[in-house]
Design an enzyme around this catalytic site. Structure first.
Site, short mmCIF file in Angstrom:
data_model
loop_
_atom_site.label_atom_id
_atom_site.label_comp_id
_atom_site.label_asym_id
_atom_site.label_seq_id
_atom_site.Cartn_x
_atom_site.Cartn_y
_atom_site.Cartn_z
N GLU A 159 -3.01 -13.02 5.58
CA GLU A 159 -3.31 -12.08 6.24
C GLU A 159 -4.18 -12.51 7.31
O GLU A 159 -4.22 -11.01 8.42
CB GLU A 159 -3.93 -11.20 5.46
N ASP A 194 -12.90 -2.91 7.26
CA ASP A 194 -13.72 -2.68 6.65
C ASP A 194 -15.29 -3.13 6.28
O ASP A 194 -16.46 -2.36 6.16
CB ASP A 194 -12.80 -2.85 5.40
C1 DGY Z 1 -8.32 -1.67 2.33
O1 DGY Z 1 -7.87 -1.26 0.16
O2 DGY Z 1 -8.46 -3.67 1.45
C2 DGY Z 1 -7.99 -1.26 2.97
O3 DGY Z 1 -9.11 -2.22 3.35
C3 DGY Z 1 -9.14 0.12 3.40
O4 DGY Z 1 -8.10 0.14 3.85
#
Ligand code: DGY
Length: 425
Positions: A394, A164
């Site tokens: 994560e 992201d």
């Molecule tokens: C988030 O909301 O952080 C996700 O990675 C978007 O897909």
């Protein structure tokens, strides 16, 4: 090593919401596209029926035009932003309006092969239905995201990369306004330290793009015209190529000659296009900003993901491996998603530097494919060690090995099961 299987199973069970798996409780309370593909491969190591189910539930969100969205909102939850009211899409089961890396084809082959090996009942019919969904999705990629037929597919939102807030987007995203029609009410920073998450300004740009596409009625042609963010991206294209090869393999094994040929044509085009993105002076592949026409030179893991779908010549492999070693040098946990010590590197902030088990998984496959078993093995062992030391986080801070972001994470559990399957047999 590999002492933590029960914990991995427990996490997958705890994150099960009825045939699909949320990435982690509260922070990500729905079904995410590429997360589920990795999770299906994890399930394939011990529960083939559940592995198929994960992919089947994901395809419940597939749009009529073939896109498989990045989130399927099977059930409501108020712990996540942006929810269905922000996306304003019209699929029967609410979904987001963008997509994510097409790991699906890779997962389907893994599940199919595990089923064949185990002699699972109904495997062929289940594989066939999922294959049709996968093929439809690949057709969508080439039509909607490569309308000029270049062989490289483009992303219209950084979230589509799965990475992201990668430094890869810094320049392209600066061209996206921070104004939004939708109030940005973040929930993620209520679950995880804000220092590990994208910045507010990033979120305003992310939501500006969502607003823009909602106004286009999520029509891919209109979005392509109107978007201020359009990147022909090598990580996604590398995954598309590998998944395309895997779907082609399945088509052949099911006797679907025409479909196998169609996929072979896509794969051939993409193979050539991806090779042309190699930059010898950087020893890696680069994406292209289609708005500015410039190469994206930010040093991120994406530059090495194409190894997954390509068989590089010796000189290129040697150069890529030397560069990867340079980035890993002195790190407690490889592979950093941004080259350490460059200005944009932040070892704890999400996709701006941390090491991710699923990225390592893709790199391991790419290194093995390209005749680098020693480096692949070192990365595999170090990924397993990091998880055993810190749990199923994560992602990991590469400098300290600290587990960061959400905990009890499904794809980290899946990566653990997949990467350690050799020790279990
Ligand atoms: C988030 O909301 O952080 C996700 O990675 C978007 O897909």
């Amino acid at each position: 090593m590999t002492k933590h299987f029960d914990e991995a199973y427990r996490i997958l069970a705890a994150n099960d919401r009825g045939g699909y798996t949320v990435p982690t409780d509260r922070l990500y309370p729905f079904q995410w596209n590429w997360d589920s593909a990795f999770v299906a491969m994890g399930f394939a190591t011990f529960d083939i029926d559940r592995a198929y189910r994960e992919l089947e539930r994901l395809t419940e969100g597939q749009w009529a035009d073939g896109m498989i969205p990045h989130i399927v909102f099977h059930q409501p939850s108020d712990t996540y932003f942006p929810g269905p009211d922000v996306w304003r899409t019209s699929h029967t089961i609410p979904t987001s309006g963008i997509t994510q890396p097409p790991v699906f084809g890779m997962a389907l082959r893994a599940v199919h092969e595990a089923a064949e090996k185990a002699g699972t009942e109904n495997a062929k019919a289940r594989t066939l239905a999922l294959f049709q969904a996968g093929l439809k999705w690949h057709r969508w990629w080439y039509k909607a995201r490569d309308p000029d037929g270049t062989g490289l597919v483009a992303l219209l939102h950084p979230w589509e990369s799965g990475s992201d807030n990668s430094p890869a987007w810094d320049i392209a995203l600066a061209g996206v306004p921070t104004t939004t029609d939708t109030a940005v009410v973040r929930k993620d920073t209520g679950h995880v330290d804000a220092a590990m998450r994208p910045r507010d300004e990033d979120y305003r740009r992310f939501i500006h793009l969502v607003d823009t596409y909602a106004v286009c009625g999520w029509d891919p042609v209109k979005q392509w015209e109107k978007t201020p963010f359009k990147v022909a991206e090598v990580q996604t294209t590398g995954i598309l190529l590998k998944a395309g090869e895997d779907l082609e393999h399945i088509a052949k094994s099911l006797g679907l000659e025409a479909e196998a040929q169609e996929l072979a044509n896509y794969n051939d085009l993409t193979h050539k296009a991806l090779l042309a993105q190699w930059r010898p002076e950087l020893s890696r592949f680069v994406s292209r900003d289609l708005i500015s026409g410039e190469d994206i030179e930010a040093p991120t893991q994406a530059g090495f993901i194409p190894l997954l779908g390509l068989d590089l010549g010796g000189g290129m492999v040697a150069a890529a491996v030397a560069e990867m070693k340079l980035w890993s040098n002195g790190m407690k946990v490889a592979f950093p998603t941004t080259k350490p010590f460059v200005e944009s590197w932040e070892p704890k902030r999400y996709w701006r530097g941390p090491s991710w088990a699923i990225i390592n998984w893709l790199l391991i496959d790419g290194l093995n494919r390209n005749g680098q078993p020693d480096m692949a093995e070192a990365l595999r062992v170090s990924t397993i060690d990091a998880i055993e030391a810190e749990g199923f986080a994560e992602y990991f801070d590469p400098t300290t090995g600290e587990g960061c972001g959400g905990l009890g994470f499904s794809w980290t559990a899946a990566a653990y099961l997949w990467l350690s399957r050799k020790e279990r047999t």
